[in-house]
Design a protein around this motif. Structure first.
Motif, PDB file in Angstrom:
ATOM      1  N   SER A  31       0.839  -1.190   0.000  1.00 28.71           N
ATOM      2  CA  SER A  31       0.000   0.000   0.000  1.00 28.71           C
ATOM      3  C   SER A  31       0.882   1.251   0.000  1.00 28.71           C
ATOM      4  CB  SER A  31      -0.903  -0.001   1.238  1.00 28.71           C
ATOM      5  OG  SER A  31      -1.637   1.198   1.325  1.00 28.71           O
ATOM      6  N   LEU A  32       0.484   2.242  -0.793  1.00 26.93           N
ATOM      7  CA  LEU A  32       1.246   3.477  -0.916  1.00 26.93           C
ATOM      8  C   LEU A  32       0.409   4.643  -0.409  1.00 26.93           C
ATOM      9  CD1 LEU A  32       2.701   2.912  -4.496  1.00 26.93           C
ATOM     10  CD2 LEU A  32       3.932   2.684  -2.334  1.00 26.93           C
ATOM     11  N   SER A  33       0.903   5.310   0.592  1.00 22.20           N
ATOM     12  CA  SER A  33       0.217   6.467   1.164  1.00 22.20           C
ATOM     13  C   SER A  33       0.930   7.742   0.753  1.00 22.20           C
ATOM     14  CB  SER A  33       0.194   6.354   2.695  1.00 22.20           C
ATOM     15  OG  SER A  33      -0.076   7.597   3.283  1.00 22.20           O
ATOM     16  N   GLU A  34       0.205   8.653   0.121  1.00 22.75           N
ATOM     17  CA  GLU A  34       0.803   9.931  -0.265  1.00 22.75           C
ATOM     18  C   GLU A  34       1.340  10.661   0.953  1.00 22.75           C
ATOM     19  OE1 GLU A  34      -1.834  12.389  -2.477  1.00 22.75           O
ATOM     20  OE2 GLU A  34      -2.128  10.938  -4.084  1.00 22.75           O
ATOM     21  N   ASN A  35       0.578  10.661   2.030  1.00 28.73           N
ATOM     22  CA  ASN A  35       1.000  11.354   3.249  1.00 28.73           C
ATOM     23  C   ASN A  35       2.291  10.774   3.805  1.00 28.73           C
ATOM     24  OD1 ASN A  35      -1.151  13.176   3.301  1.00 28.73           O
ATOM     25  ND2 ASN A  35      -2.476  11.750   4.403  1.00 28.73           N
ATOM     26  N   THR A  36       2.353   9.440   3.890  1.00 30.75           N
ATOM     27  CA  THR A  36       3.529   8.778   4.451  1.00 30.75           C
ATOM     28  C   THR A  36       4.758   9.005   3.584  1.00 30.75           C
ATOM     29  OG1 THR A  36       2.115   7.071   5.421  1.00 30.75           O
ATOM     30  CG2 THR A  36       4.458   6.571   5.237  1.00 30.75           C
ATOM     31  N   LEU A  37       4.591   8.870   2.261  1.00 28.87           N
ATOM     32  CA  LEU A  37       5.720   9.079   1.356  1.00 28.87           C
ATOM     33  C   LEU A  37       6.201  10.519   1.392  1.00 28.87           C
ATOM     34  CD1 LEU A  37       4.483   6.984  -1.702  1.00 28.87           C
ATOM     35  CD2 LEU A  37       6.477   6.476  -0.298  1.00 28.87           C
ATOM     36  N   ALA A  38       5.261  11.453   1.416  1.00 32.33           N
ATOM     37  CA  ALA A  38       5.640  12.871   1.465  1.00 32.33           C
ATOM     38  C   ALA A  38       6.410  13.186   2.744  1.00 32.33           C
ATOM     39  CB  ALA A  38       4.388  13.736   1.354  1.00 32.33           C
ATOM     40  N   ALA A  39       5.931  12.657   3.881  1.00 30.63           N
ATOM     41  CA  ALA A  39       6.622  12.892   5.156  1.00 30.63           C
ATOM     42  C   ALA A  39       8.004  12.254   5.150  1.00 30.63           C
ATOM     43  CB  ALA A  39       5.778  12.336   6.303  1.00 30.63           C
ATOM     44  N   ASP A  40       8.104  11.064   4.566  1.00 32.64           N
ATOM     45  CA  ASP A  40       9.377  10.344   4.502  1.00 32.64           C
ATOM     46  C   ASP A  40      10.416  11.118   3.700  1.00 32.64           C
ATOM     47  OD1 ASP A  40      11.117   8.012   4.769  1.00 32.64           O
ATOM     48  OD2 ASP A  40      10.700   7.655   2.654  1.00 32.64           O
ATOM     49  N   MET A  41       9.958  11.789   2.629  1.00 26.41           N
ATOM     50  CA  MET A  41      10.876  12.523   1.763  1.00 26.41           C
ATOM     51  C   MET A  41      10.990  13.996   2.130  1.00 26.41           C
ATOM     52  SD  MET A  41       9.889  10.939  -1.962  1.00 26.41           S
ATOM     53  CE  MET A  41       9.909   9.169  -2.265  1.00 26.41           C
ATOM     54  N   GLY A  42      10.194  14.440   3.100  1.00 31.05           N
ATOM     55  CA  GLY A  42      10.229  15.835   3.492  1.00 31.05           C
ATOM     56  C   GLY A  42       9.664  16.758   2.439  1.00 31.05           C
ATOM     57  N   LEU A  43       8.597  16.303   1.777  1.00 28.13           N
ATOM     58  CA  LEU A  43       8.004  17.049   0.674  1.00 28.13           C
ATOM     59  C   LEU A  43       6.525  17.286   0.929  1.00 28.13           C
ATOM     60  CD1 LEU A  43       9.514  14.974  -2.279  1.00 28.13           C
ATOM     61  CD2 LEU A  43      10.365  17.174  -1.427  1.00 28.13           C
ATOM     62  N   SER A  44       5.924  18.125   0.075  1.00 30.22           N
ATOM     63  CA  SER A  44       4.474  18.245   0.067  1.00 30.22           C
ATOM     64  C   SER A  44       3.899  17.056  -0.697  1.00 30.22           C
ATOM     65  CB  SER A  44       4.042  19.554  -0.607  1.00 30.22           C
ATOM     66  OG  SER A  44       4.313  19.502  -1.993  1.00 30.22           O
ATOM     67  N   LYS A  45       2.580  16.892  -0.641  1.00 29.29           N
ATOM     68  CA  LYS A  45       1.949  15.752  -1.312  1.00 29.29           C
ATOM     69  C   LYS A  45       1.903  15.909  -2.827  1.00 29.29           C
ATOM     70  CE  LYS A  45      -2.018  15.444   0.753  1.00 29.29           C
ATOM     71  NZ  LYS A  45      -3.337  14.852   1.088  1.00 29.29           N
ATOM     72  N   THR A  46       1.974  17.142  -3.328  1.00 29.31           N
ATOM     73  CA  THR A  46       1.784  17.366  -4.763  1.00 29.31           C
ATOM     74  C   THR A  46       2.793  16.621  -5.637  1.00 29.31           C
ATOM     75  OG1 THR A  46       0.760  19.523  -4.383  1.00 29.31           O
ATOM     76  CG2 THR A  46       1.640  19.092  -6.589  1.00 29.31           C
ATOM     77  N   PRO A  47       4.124  16.759  -5.425  1.00 24.18           N
ATOM     78  CA  PRO A  47       5.059  16.006  -6.280  1.00 24.18           C
ATOM     79  C   PRO A  47       4.943  14.499  -6.095  1.00 24.18           C
ATOM     80  CG  PRO A  47       6.241  17.077  -4.483  1.00 24.18           C
ATOM     81  CD  PRO A  47       4.847  17.623  -4.460  1.00 24.18           C
ATOM     82  N   VAL A  48       4.559  14.055  -4.898  1.00 23.49           N
ATOM     83  CA  VAL A  48       4.367  12.617  -4.666  1.00 23.49           C
ATOM     84  C   VAL A  48       3.172  12.121  -5.463  1.00 23.49           C
ATOM     85  CG1 VAL A  48       3.811  10.862  -2.948  1.00 23.49           C
ATOM     86  CG2 VAL A  48       5.450  12.677  -2.399  1.00 23.49           C
ATOM     87  N   ARG A  49       2.074  12.889  -5.431  1.00 21.67           N
ATOM     88  CA  ARG A  49       0.883  12.498  -6.187  1.00 21.67           C
ATOM     89  C   ARG A  49       1.193  12.442  -7.685  1.00 21.67           C
ATOM     90  NH1 ARG A  49      -2.159  16.510  -4.947  1.00 21.67           N
ATOM     91  NH2 ARG A  49      -2.906  15.545  -3.030  1.00 21.67           N
ATOM     92  N   GLU A  50       1.920  13.436  -8.179  1.00 23.22           N
ATOM     93  CA  GLU A  50       2.276  13.466  -9.602  1.00 23.22           C
ATOM     94  C   GLU A  50       3.209  12.312  -9.962  1.00 23.22           C
ATOM     95  OE1 GLU A  50       3.980  17.326  -9.954  1.00 23.22           O
ATOM     96  OE2 GLU A  50       2.054  18.338 -10.250  1.00 23.22           O
ATOM     97  N   ALA A  51       4.112  11.976  -9.057  1.00 21.23           N
ATOM     98  CA  ALA A  51       5.028  10.866  -9.298  1.00 21.23           C
ATOM     99  C   ALA A  51       4.279   9.542  -9.354  1.00 21.23           C
ATOM    100  CB  ALA A  51       6.095  10.816  -8.204  1.00 21.23           C
ATOM    101  N   LEU A  52       3.327   9.352  -8.464  1.00 29.00           N
ATOM    102  CA  LEU A  52       2.541   8.119  -8.465  1.00 29.00           C
ATOM    103  C   LEU A  52       1.723   7.995  -9.740  1.00 29.00           C
ATOM    104  CD1 LEU A  52       1.347   8.000  -4.745  1.00 29.00           C
ATOM    105  CD2 LEU A  52       3.096   6.575  -5.831  1.00 29.00           C
TER     106      LEU A  52
END
Length: 227
Positions: A31-52
């Motif tokens: 399972s991939l969580s935008e919130n968890t990935l963003a926090a892990d990378m120190g980023l906002s959710k927007t680039p994570v969402r676009e990357a996914l």
């Protein structure tokens, strides 16, 4: 001197998540969580969402309605179909690359082969599998047909994700290094019948290995949360 455009934040996140999936830091089916990935990378959710979204196009991520976003699950039927397409595309591409870019093909693949042999000899199977992917991508890139390259891009990442999960299979690796040397030898001499026979055998053997790993559960779906 040509200047290289720096990567965007989205591109850097795509590269990072792709690597995590391919090298099994993110399990198949995870399972991939935008919130968890963003926090892990120190980023906002927007680039994570676009990357996914980009990784979904590459076939490494799937979105399931009302369930969430997951690393792709690769089952036996997927392995069979990916292997069938690999045979069609790789056998065609390698002949075109020999016909159109033989000298460059030999130079590039010879350099990769040196690295593969060194990685094999030092038991660096992570590097070996990455170079293995570059080895096959070389004749795709040099085939001179952008539509063939585009078609291959649909399975390239998933093939590498599967390939990296075979890195601990000693017997397969020992056969693989021999087969890669034989393929390169046939490319150098333009021995097309021997080349096609060896490449098809190589793809078939890796297919069987993927299926055996699936059967024994090493690549089974694991509903783990993103670290």
């Amino acid at each position: 001197m040509k200047l290289t455009r720096p990567k965007s934040l989205k591109e850097m996140v795509v590269d990072e998540l792709r690597e995590r999936i391919i090298d099994d830091r993110l399990n198949l089916g995870a399972s991939l969580s935008e919130n968890t990935l963003a926090a892990d990378m120190g980023l906002s959710k927007t680039p994570v969402r676009e990357a996914l979204q980009q990784l979904q196009l590459e076939g490494l991520v799937e979105v399931m309605a009302q369930k969430g976003t997951f690393v792709v699950r690769i089952g036996a039927e997927d392995v069979l179909q990916i292997s069938e397409l690999r045979k069609v595309l790789e056998l065609a591409a390698i002949q075109l690359a020999i016909e159109r870019n033989h000298e460059a093909l030999v130079d590039i693949m010879s350099e990769i082969m040196v690295g593969m042999q060194l990685a094999y000899d030092t038991k660096d199977m992570v590097s070996y599998q990455k170079l293995d992917g570059q080895y096959h991508q070389a004749f795709i890139d040099l085939c001179g047909n952008k539509y063939l390259r585009d078609a291959y891009s649909q399975i390239a990442a998933r093939t590498q994700a599967l390939r990296s999960r075979l890195s601990r299979l000693t017997e397969l690796n020992s056969r693989s290094i021999v087969q890669h040397h034989k393929v390169l030898g046939a490319i150098r001499t333009k021995d097309i019948p021997a080349l096609l026979k060896e490449l098809e055998l190589h793809i078939e053997e890796t297919k069987v290995a993927y299926l055996e790993v699936l059967e024994h559960g090493a690549m089974s779906e694991r509903e783990t949360e993103t670290p």
